[in-house]
Design a protein around this motif. Sequence first.
Motif, PDB file in Angstrom:
ATOM      1  N   GLN A   1      10.353  11.447   0.962  1.00  0.00           N
ATOM      2  CA  GLN A   1      11.735  11.455   0.974  1.00  0.00           C
ATOM      3  C   GLN A   1      12.328  10.023   0.638  1.00  0.00           C
ATOM      4  OE1 GLN A   1       9.755  12.498   3.448  1.00  0.00           O
ATOM      5  NE2 GLN A   1      10.735  14.523   3.829  1.00  0.00           N
ATOM      6  N   GLU A   2      11.452   9.000   1.208  1.00  0.00           N
ATOM      7  CA  GLU A   2      11.820   7.621   1.044  1.00  0.00           C
ATOM      8  C   GLU A   2      11.245   6.781  -0.350  1.00  0.00           C
ATOM      9  OE1 GLU A   2      13.369   6.045   5.165  1.00  0.00           O
ATOM     10  OE2 GLU A   2      11.234   6.638   5.248  1.00  0.00           O
ATOM     11  N   GLY A   3      10.541   7.425  -0.820  1.00  0.00           N
ATOM     12  CA  GLY A   3       9.795   7.009  -1.763  1.00  0.00           C
ATOM     13  C   GLY A   3       9.927   7.789  -3.316  1.00  0.00           C
ATOM     14  N   GLU A   4       8.814   8.639  -3.377  1.00  0.00           N
ATOM     15  CA  GLU A   4       8.717   9.256  -4.841  1.00  0.00           C
ATOM     16  C   GLU A   4       9.937  10.185  -4.882  1.00  0.00           C
ATOM     17  OE1 GLU A   4       4.421   8.932  -2.966  1.00  0.00           O
ATOM     18  OE2 GLU A   4       6.502   9.139  -2.049  1.00  0.00           O
ATOM     19  N   SER A   5      10.567  10.882  -3.972  1.00  0.00           N
ATOM     20  CA  SER A   5      11.802  11.654  -3.995  1.00  0.00           C
ATOM     21  C   SER A   5      12.867  10.903  -4.547  1.00  0.00           C
ATOM     22  CB  SER A   5      12.044  12.602  -2.526  1.00  0.00           C
ATOM     23  OG  SER A   5      10.759  13.331  -2.683  1.00  0.00           O
ATOM     24  N   GLN A   6      13.011   9.541  -3.824  1.00  0.00           N
ATOM     25  CA  GLN A   6      13.954   8.844  -4.271  1.00  0.00           C
ATOM     26  C   GLN A   6      14.090   8.424  -5.912  1.00  0.00           C
ATOM     27  OE1 GLN A   6      16.818   7.717  -3.047  1.00  0.00           O
ATOM     28  NE2 GLN A   6      16.492   8.179  -0.854  1.00  0.00           N
ATOM     29  N   VAL A   7      12.871   8.100  -6.284  1.00  0.00           N
ATOM     30  CA  VAL A   7      12.693   7.681  -7.834  1.00  0.00           C
ATOM     31  C   VAL A   7      13.170   8.902  -8.537  1.00  0.00           C
ATOM     32  CG1 VAL A   7      11.046   6.774  -9.385  1.00  0.00           C
ATOM     33  CG2 VAL A   7      11.487   5.463  -7.153  1.00  0.00           C
ATOM     34  N   GLU A   8      12.523  10.005  -8.133  1.00  0.00           N
ATOM     35  CA  GLU A   8      12.802  11.080  -9.030  1.00  0.00           C
ATOM     36  C   GLU A   8      14.174  11.456  -9.160  1.00  0.00           C
ATOM     37  OE1 GLU A   8      10.679  12.919 -10.996  1.00  0.00           O
ATOM     38  OE2 GLU A   8       9.005  11.675 -10.410  1.00  0.00           O
ATOM     39  N   ALA A   9      15.084  11.440  -8.255  1.00  0.00           N
ATOM     40  CA  ALA A   9      16.538  11.596  -8.032  1.00  0.00           C
ATOM     41  C   ALA A   9      17.048  10.568  -8.836  1.00  0.00           C
ATOM     42  CB  ALA A   9      16.918  11.890  -6.809  1.00  0.00           C
ATOM     43  N   PHE A  10      16.697   9.344  -8.745  1.00  0.00           N
ATOM     44  CA  PHE A  10      17.153   8.214  -9.370  1.00  0.00           C
ATOM     45  C   PHE A  10      17.037   8.403 -10.922  1.00  0.00           C
ATOM     46  CE2 PHE A  10      16.503   4.250 -11.718  1.00  0.00           C
ATOM     47  CZ  PHE A  10      17.884   3.381 -11.407  1.00  0.00           C
ATOM     48  N   LEU A  11      16.026   8.983 -11.518  1.00  0.00           N
ATOM     49  CA  LEU A  11      15.894   8.968 -12.821  1.00  0.00           C
ATOM     50  C   LEU A  11      16.619  10.237 -13.423  1.00  0.00           C
ATOM     51  CD1 LEU A  11      11.908   8.412 -13.053  1.00  0.00           C
ATOM     52  CD2 LEU A  11      13.714   6.708 -13.889  1.00  0.00           C
ATOM     53  N   GLU A  12      16.894  11.184 -12.652  1.00  0.00           N
ATOM     54  CA  GLU A  12      17.647  12.068 -13.067  1.00  0.00           C
ATOM     55  C   GLU A  12      19.386  11.612 -13.226  1.00  0.00           C
ATOM     56  OE1 GLU A  12      17.528  15.586 -10.631  1.00  0.00           O
ATOM     57  OE2 GLU A  12      15.440  15.812 -11.196  1.00  0.00           O
ATOM     58  N   ARG A  13      19.526  10.693 -12.189  1.00  0.00           N
ATOM     59  CA  ARG A  13      20.895  10.040 -12.313  1.00  0.00           C
ATOM     60  C   ARG A  13      21.187   9.199 -13.448  1.00  0.00           C
ATOM     61  NH1 ARG A  13      20.062   9.600  -6.894  1.00  0.00           N
ATOM     62  NH2 ARG A  13      20.115   7.268  -6.909  1.00  0.00           N
ATOM     63  N   HIS A  14      19.922   8.465 -13.793  1.00  0.00           N
ATOM     64  CA  HIS A  14      20.196   7.080 -14.591  1.00  0.00           C
ATOM     65  C   HIS A  14      19.067   7.350 -15.604  1.00  0.00           C
ATOM     66  CE1 HIS A  14      22.619   4.633 -11.929  1.00  0.00           C
ATOM     67  NE2 HIS A  14      21.594   5.416 -10.988  1.00  0.00           N
ATOM     68  N   PRO A  15      19.375   8.228 -16.829  1.00  0.00           N
ATOM     69  CA  PRO A  15      18.623   8.296 -18.021  1.00  0.00           C
ATOM     70  C   PRO A  15      18.126   7.085 -18.580  1.00  0.00           C
ATOM     71  CG  PRO A  15      20.517   9.250 -18.291  1.00  0.00           C
ATOM     72  CD  PRO A  15      20.760   8.970 -16.875  1.00  0.00           C
ATOM     73  N   GLN A  16      18.889   5.888 -18.602  1.00  0.00           N
ATOM     74  CA  GLN A  16      18.682   4.753 -19.250  1.00  0.00           C
ATOM     75  C   GLN A  16      17.378   4.099 -18.508  1.00  0.00           C
ATOM     76  OE1 GLN A  16      20.890   5.343 -16.980  1.00  0.00           O
ATOM     77  NE2 GLN A  16      22.032   3.562 -16.300  1.00  0.00           N
ATOM     78  N   PHE A  17      16.885   4.531 -17.617  1.00  0.00           N
ATOM     79  CA  PHE A  17      15.695   3.909 -16.882  1.00  0.00           C
ATOM     80  C   PHE A  17      14.531   4.786 -17.308  1.00  0.00           C
ATOM     81  CE2 PHE A  17      18.928   1.385 -14.880  1.00  0.00           C
ATOM     82  CZ  PHE A  17      18.108   0.305 -14.423  1.00  0.00           C
ATOM     83  N   ARG A  18      13.442   4.157 -17.318  1.00  0.00           N
ATOM     84  CA  ARG A  18      11.955   5.118 -17.320  1.00  0.00           C
ATOM     85  C   ARG A  18      10.853   4.353 -16.544  1.00  0.00           C
ATOM     86  NH1 ARG A  18       8.561   2.194 -20.252  1.00  0.00           N
ATOM     87  NH2 ARG A  18       9.074   0.922 -21.708  1.00  0.00           N
ATOM     88  N   ARG A  19       9.875   5.147 -16.034  1.00  0.00           N
ATOM     89  CA  ARG A  19       8.919   4.490 -15.372  1.00  0.00           C
ATOM     90  C   ARG A  19       7.979   3.728 -16.095  1.00  0.00           C
ATOM     91  NH1 ARG A  19       8.377   9.526 -12.152  1.00  0.00           N
ATOM     92  NH2 ARG A  19       8.053   8.884  -9.914  1.00  0.00           N
ATOM     93  N   SER A  20       7.523   2.648 -15.811  1.00  0.00           N
ATOM     94  CA  SER A  20       6.548   1.761 -16.374  1.00  0.00           C
ATOM     95  C   SER A  20       5.207   1.750 -15.509  1.00  0.00           C
ATOM     96  CB  SER A  20       7.073   0.506 -16.546  1.00  0.00           C
ATOM     97  OG  SER A  20       5.798  -0.535 -16.953  1.00  0.00           O
ATOM     98  N   PRO A  21       4.405   2.836 -15.803  1.00  0.00           N
ATOM     99  CA  PRO A  21       3.308   2.914 -14.728  1.00  0.00           C
ATOM    100  C   PRO A  21       2.401   1.840 -14.521  1.00  0.00           C
ATOM    101  CG  PRO A  21       3.319   4.600 -16.435  1.00  0.00           C
ATOM    102  CD  PRO A  21       4.218   3.658 -16.897  1.00  0.00           C
TER     103      PRO A  21
END
Length: 447
Positions: A380-400
Amino acid sequence: MSSTTQEPSPETGDAPGLPARRLAAVVIDEVLRARVALDETLERLLPASGLDAADAALARAIAITAFRRLGTIRQALDERLDRGSPRHSGLFEPILTAAAAQILFLDVPDHAAVDLAIRQLHEDPRSARYTALGNALLRRLARERETVLREAQADPFRDVPEWLADSWSSAYGDEAARAIALSHREEPPLDISVQSDAAGWAEKLDGILLPTGSVRLRGRQSITALPGFSEGQWWVQDAAAALPVRLISPAPGERIADLCAAPGGKTAQLAAAGAQVTALDRSAPRLKRLKANLDRLGLEARIVTADAATWTDEPFDAVLLDAPCSATGTIRRHPDVAWTKTEEDRDRLGALQARLLDAAAALVAPGGRLVYCTCSLEPQEGESQVEAFLERHPQFRRSPVSAHEIGDLAAGIDAHGDLRTLPHQLPGETPRLSGWAGFYASRLIRL
């Protein structure tokens, strides 16, 4: 087991070791009642205690051990109390908890642990009437020590609150959850980050050069007395905590913001790489310590006291957000976390993490990097936060993350390409020299 009474100390009128046990019991009581960090409580109470360095170290060792094995201690005491712990009994429970920690897990003679606990019970008006009960209980615990330890060893989750055991099993599977719980029972290793020549410092300090570039110390010497400390050649930093900056890959001259920066290990990494660092934190006292550490290391950063959720500035080449969290990834080093944090704390902090992430995103220049990290094992403090963030901010993407960025330790990378270290990873020479903190980090690029 002897019940020999120790002679009072001529300087204080106290039996040797009694002041340290008093402080340990008070610390245990305050941490559990106020749910304040153990280190913070010790830092507040130690100066007024008058303890010398040896007694202060003993008080700390008793308290840390009590929290590391609190589940085992509580069950052992409860099973030997026919009517449960007496109510309105003052310091009865923390005094017995401290004594049980010594009897079961520390190299302390049984008679000393029992005798000094009984003295403490006599001193506390509300506990005094239960002195005989405490004496009988602790003596029985000493007689049955091997049974207690054998039963605890067979139950990996005995020293883990149920909500955490369930969370880890759900996130990582039962086998990994058991391994995490068992690793938390071990004394943590001590890692350092060096300004240069990690291999050389590993040799000088009788350390182990880890694949990630950190140095793990084998000994237990005073940190400030080791070579290179006063000269500012290195600083203490868990090996896993050093990884998020590797994901930033700072270049000389880059403008990088380190949000929620204190105590400053990551700030030091960024500054040592030649970046122009802005270190921001809302706590002025913590930033004062950060500045002192940078001064010792001969490093510079722009230091700002502000709330990262509302602070604004010109866009940065990179932003590092080490967000406030439940800190369950640090339980091995800070075992009180397991008993002072709750599911509600985790969920409340989740809302703050989302706000901080949104604020951090606004500070990233086009093409820049945002690394979000927490020292938490909770998705809830890691993976879920980033998934929700990417939904809110489509101008960002992951860099694996690639394995070679973290010392070819592919086990520290999850299915999304994010960093996810678990405490039982990184095997070493001994159980104490194995493992690292539980950390999560995701590298995000602004398009």
